[in-house]
Scaffold this motif. Structure first.
Motif, PDB file in Angstrom:
ATOM      1  N   LYS A  13      30.163  28.452  31.443  1.00 42.24           N
ATOM      2  CA  LYS A  13      28.573  28.215  30.833  1.00 42.24           C
ATOM      3  C   LYS A  13      27.911  29.591  31.399  1.00 42.24           C
ATOM      4  O   LYS A  13      26.708  29.294  31.535  1.00 42.24           O
ATOM      5  CB  LYS A  13      28.118  26.929  31.331  1.00 42.24           C
ATOM      6  N   GLY A  14      28.603  30.742  31.287  1.00 38.68           N
ATOM      7  CA  GLY A  14      27.879  32.041  31.543  1.00 38.68           C
ATOM      8  C   GLY A  14      27.779  32.182  33.007  1.00 38.68           C
ATOM      9  O   GLY A  14      27.208  33.226  33.212  1.00 38.68           O
ATOM     10  N   LEU A  15      28.104  31.568  33.882  1.00 39.75           N
ATOM     11  CA  LEU A  15      28.073  31.608  35.218  1.00 39.75           C
ATOM     12  C   LEU A  15      29.110  32.170  35.820  1.00 39.75           C
ATOM     13  O   LEU A  15      30.370  31.521  35.929  1.00 39.75           O
ATOM     14  CB  LEU A  15      27.646  30.336  35.974  1.00 39.75           C
ATOM     15  N   ASP A  16      29.192  33.533  36.616  1.00 45.64           N
ATOM     16  CA  ASP A  16      30.556  33.953  37.376  1.00 45.64           C
ATOM     17  C   ASP A  16      30.607  33.492  38.516  1.00 45.64           C
ATOM     18  O   ASP A  16      29.659  33.537  39.247  1.00 45.64           O
ATOM     19  CB  ASP A  16      30.449  35.518  37.127  1.00 45.64           C
ATOM     20  N   THR A  17      31.864  33.198  38.986  1.00 46.95           N
ATOM     21  CA  THR A  17      32.129  32.972  40.414  1.00 46.95           C
ATOM     22  C   THR A  17      33.568  33.305  40.851  1.00 46.95           C
ATOM     23  O   THR A  17      34.310  33.426  39.732  1.00 46.95           O
ATOM     24  CB  THR A  17      31.924  31.387  40.493  1.00 46.95           C
ATOM     25  N   LEU A  18      33.639  33.490  41.951  1.00 52.95           N
ATOM     26  CA  LEU A  18      34.766  34.382  42.395  1.00 52.95           C
ATOM     27  C   LEU A  18      35.776  32.761  42.873  1.00 52.95           C
ATOM     28  O   LEU A  18      35.340  32.243  43.684  1.00 52.95           O
ATOM     29  CB  LEU A  18      34.928  35.100  43.488  1.00 52.95           C
ATOM     30  N   ALA A  19      36.925  32.738  42.354  1.00 54.63           N
ATOM     31  CA  ALA A  19      37.622  31.500  42.672  1.00 54.63           C
ATOM     32  C   ALA A  19      38.745  31.806  43.774  1.00 54.63           C
ATOM     33  O   ALA A  19      38.898  31.334  44.692  1.00 54.63           O
ATOM     34  CB  ALA A  19      38.438  31.119  41.377  1.00 54.63           C
ATOM     35  N   PHE A  20      39.226  33.151  43.811  1.00 60.07           N
ATOM     36  CA  PHE A  20      39.900  33.497  44.839  1.00 60.07           C
ATOM     37  C   PHE A  20      40.376  35.100  44.905  1.00 60.07           C
ATOM     38  O   PHE A  20      40.063  35.871  43.901  1.00 60.07           O
ATOM     39  CB  PHE A  20      41.555  33.012  44.406  1.00 60.07           C
ATOM     40  N   GLU A  21      40.505  35.387  46.079  1.00 61.36           N
ATOM     41  CA  GLU A  21      41.133  37.008  46.270  1.00 61.36           C
ATOM     42  C   GLU A  21      42.008  37.042  47.274  1.00 61.36           C
ATOM     43  O   GLU A  21      42.169  36.049  48.367  1.00 61.36           O
ATOM     44  CB  GLU A  21      39.652  37.741  46.695  1.00 61.36           C
ATOM     45  N   ALA A  22      43.017  37.934  47.295  1.00 60.26           N
ATOM     46  CA  ALA A  22      44.068  38.051  48.247  1.00 60.26           C
ATOM     47  C   ALA A  22      44.564  39.347  48.171  1.00 60.26           C
ATOM     48  O   ALA A  22      44.307  40.145  47.104  1.00 60.26           O
ATOM     49  CB  ALA A  22      45.331  37.196  47.789  1.00 60.26           C
ATOM     50  N   PRO A  23      44.952  39.955  49.351  1.00 56.51           N
ATOM     51  CA  PRO A  23      45.191  41.375  49.471  1.00 56.51           C
ATOM     52  C   PRO A  23      46.869  41.541  48.767  1.00 56.51           C
ATOM     53  O   PRO A  23      47.703  40.653  48.622  1.00 56.51           O
ATOM     54  CB  PRO A  23      45.506  41.879  50.803  1.00 56.51           C
ATOM     55  N   TYR A  24      47.069  42.711  48.057  1.00 61.76           N
ATOM     56  CA  TYR A  24      48.346  42.990  47.679  1.00 61.76           C
ATOM     57  C   TYR A  24      48.701  44.466  48.113  1.00 61.76           C
ATOM     58  O   TYR A  24      47.424  45.257  48.585  1.00 61.76           O
ATOM     59  CB  TYR A  24      48.442  42.848  46.116  1.00 61.76           C
ATOM     60  N   PRO A  25      49.634  44.988  48.143  1.00 65.64           N
ATOM     61  CA  PRO A  25      50.215  46.267  48.856  1.00 65.64           C
ATOM     62  C   PRO A  25      49.596  47.528  48.019  1.00 65.64           C
ATOM     63  O   PRO A  25      50.478  47.965  46.956  1.00 65.64           O
ATOM     64  CB  PRO A  25      51.510  46.344  49.083  1.00 65.64           C
ATOM     65  N   ASN A  26      48.344  47.948  47.971  1.00 67.28           N
ATOM     66  CA  ASN A  26      47.946  48.898  47.204  1.00 67.28           C
ATOM     67  C   ASN A  26      46.897  49.613  48.304  1.00 67.28           C
ATOM     68  O   ASN A  26      46.100  49.284  48.868  1.00 67.28           O
ATOM     69  CB  ASN A  26      47.095  48.492  45.827  1.00 67.28           C
TER      70      ASN A  26
END
Length: 132
Positions: free
Chosen positions: A45-58
């Motif tokens: 409904k137009g509202l942005d939220t962060l659901a998840f974040e995780a590291p990866y090898p970069n």
């Protein structure tokens, strides 16, 4: 990927997918950012939220390559980098009104310098499996 150096917002530069896209106000996006994390975000409904974040090898590289993969099954989302699972989660909002939609590729520029960020997607496949 390639990114123009100088003033790069590493968190907002990367390559990924948009999925369960209903319209401009309702979708999910996942991208492997050049800051070394993969981000799953949702817009409902137009509202942005962060659901998840995780590291990866970069390692904040302006140029590099890797294999990215996304697997979605009902309410489960799994992200892979170079054939290794980076994260898996159960996301309850994936059900209900956002349980279907379109899928596509995304590029987050992270800079307005020169060409920004480029992603080259090769050997791209989409598998859709239906339960009997």
């Amino acid at each position: 990927w390639w990114t123009a150096q100088g003033g790069v917002n590493w968190k907002e530069a990367g390559c990924g997918y948009i999925f369960r896209h209903i319209d401009k106000n309702n979708f999910y996006v996942i991208y492997w950012s050049l800051d070394g994390k993969v981000y799953l975000k949702r817009r409902v409904k137009g509202l942005d939220t962060l659901a998840f974040e995780a590291p990866y090898p970069n390692q904040r590289q302006a140029h590099g390559e890797g294999t990215i993969m996304l697997a979605i099954s009902d309410t489960q989302v799994a992200a892979f980098y170079n054939d290794k699972r980076v994260f898996r989660m159960v996301e309850s909002p994936l059900s209900g009104s956002m349980s279907s939609g379109e899928v596509g590729l995304v590029v987050f520029s992270g800079t307005n310098m020169d060409f920004g960020t480029r992603c080259q997607f090769t050997q791209t496949e989409l598998w859709e499996v239906h339960q009997p």
